[in-house]
Scaffold this motif. Structure first.
Motif, PDB file in Angstrom:
ATOM      1  N   HIS A  36       0.814  -1.208   0.000  1.00  0.00           N
ATOM      2  CA  HIS A  36       0.000   0.000   0.000  1.00  0.00           C
ATOM      3  C   HIS A  36       0.856   1.271   0.000  1.00  0.00           C
ATOM      4  N   MET A  76      -7.891   5.261 -11.763  1.00  0.00           N
ATOM      5  CA  MET A  76      -8.289   3.999 -11.151  1.00  0.00           C
ATOM      6  C   MET A  76      -7.595   3.790  -9.818  1.00  0.00           C
ATOM      7  N   TYR A  80      -9.261   3.555  -6.070  1.00  0.00           N
ATOM      8  CA  TYR A  80      -9.025   2.419  -5.167  1.00  0.00           C
ATOM      9  C   TYR A  80      -8.509   2.890  -3.811  1.00  0.00           C
ATOM     10  N   ALA A  84     -10.125   2.035  -0.370  1.00  0.00           N
ATOM     11  CA  ALA A  84      -9.384   1.203   0.586  1.00  0.00           C
ATOM     12  C   ALA A  84      -9.169   1.908   1.921  1.00  0.00           C
ATOM     13  N   VAL A  92      -8.355  -6.517  -3.908  1.00  0.00           N
ATOM     14  CA  VAL A  92      -8.651  -5.598  -5.011  1.00  0.00           C
ATOM     15  C   VAL A  92      -7.397  -4.805  -5.368  1.00  0.00           C
ATOM     16  N   GLY A  93      -6.648  -4.388  -4.343  1.00  0.00           N
ATOM     17  CA  GLY A  93      -5.387  -3.692  -4.594  1.00  0.00           C
ATOM     18  C   GLY A  93      -4.403  -4.558  -5.347  1.00  0.00           C
ATOM     19  N   VAL A  96      -5.632  -4.191  -8.889  1.00  0.00           N
ATOM     20  CA  VAL A  96      -5.523  -2.828  -9.427  1.00  0.00           C
ATOM     21  C   VAL A  96      -4.079  -2.483  -9.778  1.00  0.00           C
ATOM     22  N   LEU A 142     -12.201  -0.307 -11.996  1.00  0.00           N
ATOM     23  CA  LEU A 142     -12.294  -0.682 -10.592  1.00  0.00           C
ATOM     24  C   LEU A 142     -13.427  -1.683 -10.379  1.00  0.00           C
ATOM     25  N   CYS A 145     -12.116  -5.062 -11.228  1.00  0.00           N
ATOM     26  CA  CYS A 145     -11.301  -5.651 -10.167  1.00  0.00           C
ATOM     27  C   CYS A 145     -12.174  -6.140  -9.008  1.00  0.00           C
ATOM     28  N   LEU A 146     -13.213  -5.401  -8.663  1.00  0.00           N
ATOM     29  CA  LEU A 146     -14.141  -5.823  -7.620  1.00  0.00           C
ATOM     30  C   LEU A 146     -14.854  -7.114  -8.028  1.00  0.00           C
TER      31      LEU A 146
END
Length: 272
Positions: A36, A76, A80, A84, A92-93, A96, A142, A145-146
């Motif tokens: 992150h 995007m 996210y 987050a 998801v990260g 992404v 996004l 990705c979800l």
């Protein structure tokens, strides 16, 4: 594109991708924090690169489709990170970050310099058309990705293998609701992009619709997402909605690339 900043963003996105991979396979909390942190820093560098280019070139900063794709990737990641900050969405990260890396890589490897849109497209309607369209693409990315996260989570639950990092995922209901919300937002933005694009066409070519390849494929994409939203009203939720969202985004990317690379038409291949 500003190469030093964009190069830094690419390196940070790559570090983030590897860190996410290590975390989801070995469950080391330090790698989650590293992932992150790298993604936040990468987003800052990516946004900085876009800002520097925009300061020098204005709208032309995202006119070539490679830079436009990079812009979508940056949006995007920003979406996210905002999401987050409120929910545990590590998986998801992990999806992404490599996608953002690929989008930014297109601009880094194939930078074409300042190439303004076709002269016939110069108009105040142009940014009003392109910005909502690109923002819609980022929102759809996004949602994609979800949807993948939903399908992975469901597979783990059906296999009764809910362990490790899957225990930290939101519920399937939460992922499904988020998917619906983002598809709805993306559809609204894409609709605005289509309307303003038609107004641009009327100003420049004397007609709202001229059957340009970009217009045709954008309309097909719009119908596909409209079908998805309608299907949800008659019970298409969960896995069906997630799968259709994935198909919709794959079609969106394929049409974006094919139209800009193969059949740009009057648009001149400068944007999607």
């Amino acid at each position: 594109m500003s190469h030093p900043l964009l190069g830094s963003a690419l390196a940070l996105y790559l570090i983030g991708t590897v860190a996410f991979l290590v975390y989801v396979t070995q469950l080391r909390p330090s790698f989650r924090r590293l992932a992150h942190g790298a993604l936040v820093a990468g987003f800052a560098a990516h946004a900085g690169a876009l800002a520097v280019r925009a300061a020098h070139l204005g709208y032309d900063a995202i006119a070539p489709f490679q830079e436009g794709l990079s812009f979508v990737g940056c949006l995007m990641v920003g979406l996210y990170l905002a999401l987050a900050a409120r929910r545990p969405l590590t998986i998801v990260g992990a999806l992404v970050t490599p996608l953002a890396f690929l989008f930014a890589l297109s601009a880094y490897l194939f930078e074409s310099g300042a190439q303004p849109p076709a002269p016939t497209l110069q108009s105040l309607w142009l940014p009003a058309h392109v910005v909502p369209a690109f923002a819609g693409y980022a929102v759809f990315a996004l949602a994609f990705c979800l949807s993948l996260a939903y399908l992975l989570q469901e597979r783990q639950l059906k296999g009764k293998r809910r362990n490790g990092w899957f225990r930290h995922l939101p519920s399937l209901e939460t992922l499904d609701n988020l998917n619906f919300r983002f598809v709805s937002w993306g559809f609204g933005l894409l609709t605005i992009g289509l309307i303003t694009g038609s107004l641009l066409a009327r100003e420049k070519w004397g007609e709202l619709w001229s059957w340009e390849p970009v217009q045709v494929w954008s309309l097909i994409t719009w119908f596909l997402y409209a079908i998805l939203l309608h299907a949800r009203t008659v019970g298409w939720r969960g896995r069906k909605a997630a799968r259709l969202t994935v198909v919709g985004f794959v079609f969106l990317v394929a049409s974006f690339l094919s139209v800009n690379l193969l059949t740009p038409g009057k648009h001149g291949g400068t944007f999607g």
